[in-house]
Design a protein around this motif. Structure first.
Motif, PDB file in Angstrom:
ATOM      1  N   ILE A 186       3.863   9.988  -1.221  1.00  0.00           N
ATOM      2  CA  ILE A 186       3.452   8.965  -2.185  1.00  0.00           C
ATOM      3  C   ILE A 186       2.107   9.337  -2.799  1.00  0.00           C
ATOM      4  CG2 ILE A 186       2.900   6.525  -2.514  1.00  0.00           C
ATOM      5  CD1 ILE A 186       5.913   7.147  -1.861  1.00  0.00           C
ATOM      6  N   ALA A 187       1.169   9.750  -1.969  1.00  0.00           N
ATOM      7  CA  ALA A 187      -0.162  10.132  -2.463  1.00  0.00           C
ATOM      8  C   ALA A 187      -0.070  11.294  -3.439  1.00  0.00           C
ATOM      9  CB  ALA A 187      -1.077  10.477  -1.287  1.00  0.00           C
ATOM     10  N   ARG A 188       0.757  12.279  -3.125  1.00  0.00           N
ATOM     11  CA  ARG A 188       0.919  13.432  -4.030  1.00  0.00           C
ATOM     12  C   ARG A 188       1.468  12.982  -5.380  1.00  0.00           C
ATOM     13  NH1 ARG A 188       4.164  15.928  -0.265  1.00  0.00           N
ATOM     14  NH2 ARG A 188       5.538  16.590  -1.937  1.00  0.00           N
ATOM     15  N   PHE A 189       2.478  12.123  -5.351  1.00  0.00           N
ATOM     16  CA  PHE A 189       3.065  11.635  -6.594  1.00  0.00           C
ATOM     17  C   PHE A 189       2.028  10.872  -7.416  1.00  0.00           C
ATOM     18  CE2 PHE A 189       5.555   8.381  -8.976  1.00  0.00           C
ATOM     19  CZ  PHE A 189       6.161   9.250  -9.865  1.00  0.00           C
ATOM     20  N   GLU A 190       1.271  10.001  -6.757  1.00  0.00           N
ATOM     21  CA  GLU A 190       0.290   9.194  -7.478  1.00  0.00           C
ATOM     22  C   GLU A 190      -0.916  10.005  -7.957  1.00  0.00           C
ATOM     23  OE1 GLU A 190      -0.528   5.522  -5.409  1.00  0.00           O
ATOM     24  OE2 GLU A 190       1.473   4.762  -5.877  1.00  0.00           O
ATOM     25  N   ARG A 191      -1.105  11.197  -7.438  1.00  0.00           N
ATOM     26  CA  ARG A 191      -2.131  12.114  -7.956  1.00  0.00           C
ATOM     27  C   ARG A 191      -1.600  12.920  -9.141  1.00  0.00           C
ATOM     28  NH1 ARG A 191      -3.281  13.433  -2.363  1.00  0.00           N
ATOM     29  NH2 ARG A 191      -1.978  15.280  -2.619  1.00  0.00           N
TER      30      ARG A 191
ATOM     31  N   GLY B 276       0.841  -1.182   0.000  1.00  0.00           N
ATOM     32  CA  GLY B 276       0.000   0.000   0.000  1.00  0.00           C
ATOM     33  C   GLY B 276       0.882   1.238   0.000  1.00  0.00           C
ATOM     34  N   THR B 277       0.262   2.393  -0.011  1.00  0.00           N
ATOM     35  CA  THR B 277       1.053   3.623  -0.017  1.00  0.00           C
ATOM     36  C   THR B 277       1.882   3.758   1.255  1.00  0.00           C
ATOM     37  OG1 THR B 277      -0.833   4.887   0.805  1.00  0.00           O
ATOM     38  CG2 THR B 277      -0.462   4.895  -1.570  1.00  0.00           C
ATOM     39  N   ARG B 278       1.352   3.320   2.372  1.00  0.00           N
ATOM     40  CA  ARG B 278       2.114   3.413   3.633  1.00  0.00           C
ATOM     41  C   ARG B 278       3.319   2.483   3.627  1.00  0.00           C
ATOM     42  NH1 ARG B 278      -3.282   4.145   6.024  1.00  0.00           N
ATOM     43  NH2 ARG B 278      -3.309   6.258   6.876  1.00  0.00           N
ATOM     44  N   ASP B 279       3.164   1.296   3.019  1.00  0.00           N
ATOM     45  CA  ASP B 279       4.298   0.364   2.922  1.00  0.00           C
ATOM     46  C   ASP B 279       5.422   0.976   2.091  1.00  0.00           C
ATOM     47  OD1 ASP B 279       2.947  -1.837   4.293  1.00  0.00           O
ATOM     48  OD2 ASP B 279       1.775  -2.066   2.444  1.00  0.00           O
ATOM     49  N   LEU B 280       5.048   1.542   0.948  1.00  0.00           N
ATOM     50  CA  LEU B 280       6.052   2.171   0.095  1.00  0.00           C
ATOM     51  C   LEU B 280       6.713   3.337   0.815  1.00  0.00           C
ATOM     52  CD1 LEU B 280       7.624   2.674  -2.477  1.00  0.00           C
ATOM     53  CD2 LEU B 280       5.586   3.832  -3.417  1.00  0.00           C
TER      54      LEU B 280
ATOM     55  N   VAL C 266       9.961   8.099   3.153  1.00  0.00           N
ATOM     56  CA  VAL C 266       9.234   9.339   2.865  1.00  0.00           C
ATOM     57  C   VAL C 266       7.867   9.256   3.535  1.00  0.00           C
ATOM     58  CG1 VAL C 266      10.445   9.691   0.676  1.00  0.00           C
ATOM     59  CG2 VAL C 266       8.241   8.506   0.679  1.00  0.00           C
ATOM     60  N   SER C 267       7.131  10.345   3.512  1.00  0.00           N
ATOM     61  CA  SER C 267       5.813  10.341   4.146  1.00  0.00           C
ATOM     62  C   SER C 267       4.775   9.717   3.208  1.00  0.00           C
ATOM     63  CB  SER C 267       5.390  11.758   4.528  1.00  0.00           C
ATOM     64  OG  SER C 267       4.996  12.457   3.380  1.00  0.00           O
TER      65      SER C 267
ATOM     66  N   SER D  48      15.063  13.991  -6.852  1.00  0.00           N
ATOM     67  CA  SER D  48      15.749  13.102  -5.908  1.00  0.00           C
ATOM     68  C   SER D  48      14.762  12.229  -5.145  1.00  0.00           C
ATOM     69  CB  SER D  48      16.606  13.918  -4.932  1.00  0.00           C
ATOM     70  OG  SER D  48      15.797  14.811  -4.182  1.00  0.00           O
ATOM     71  N   THR D  49      13.567  12.742  -4.863  1.00  0.00           N
ATOM     72  CA  THR D  49      12.555  11.948  -4.162  1.00  0.00           C
ATOM     73  C   THR D  49      12.046  10.827  -5.056  1.00  0.00           C
ATOM     74  OG1 THR D  49      11.907  13.876  -2.858  1.00  0.00           O
ATOM     75  CG2 THR D  49      10.340  12.045  -2.945  1.00  0.00           C
ATOM     76  N   ILE D  50      11.808  11.141  -6.320  1.00  0.00           N
ATOM     77  CA  ILE D  50      11.368  10.112  -7.266  1.00  0.00           C
ATOM     78  C   ILE D  50      12.455   9.052  -7.424  1.00  0.00           C
ATOM     79  CG2 ILE D  50      10.694   9.659  -9.668  1.00  0.00           C
ATOM     80  CD1 ILE D  50       9.450  12.518  -9.638  1.00  0.00           C
ATOM     81  N   ALA D  51      13.706   9.476  -7.468  1.00  0.00           N
ATOM     82  CA  ALA D  51      14.824   8.532  -7.583  1.00  0.00           C
ATOM     83  C   ALA D  51      14.886   7.616  -6.366  1.00  0.00           C
ATOM     84  CB  ALA D  51      16.139   9.280  -7.760  1.00  0.00           C
TER      85      ALA D  51
END
Length: 78
Positions: free
Chosen positions: A31-36, A16-20, A26-27, A43-46
């Protein structure tokens, strides 16, 4: 790595997003922001991508069929 690849990789791993978020350090909001589709620092995406790759995900570039992901073959031949 694009948004769809991120979601596909999570599903392949059963995360899930929390696992990732936990595994990437990261928070969950990140993850939610990226997936939206919101922009994140490169660097965060990397970091997120490296987390997936360490967990056995291979990213497939667009090759006529669109970008994707797959689980890598195990190194011990099984």
């Amino acid at each position: 790595m694009n948004v769809i690849q991120c979601k596909m990789a999570r599903v392949a791993l059963g995360w899930g997003t929390r696992d990732l978020a936990r595994n990437a350090g990261v928070s969950p909001d990140t993850i939610a922001r990226f997936e939206r589709g919101e922009e994140l620092k490169t660097s965060t995406i990397a970091t997120i991508r490296a987390t997936f790759e360490a967990a056995g995900i291979e990213f497939i570039p667009e090759n006529g069929g669109g970008p994707g992901v797959r689980l890598s073959r195990r190194q011990d031949g099984k």
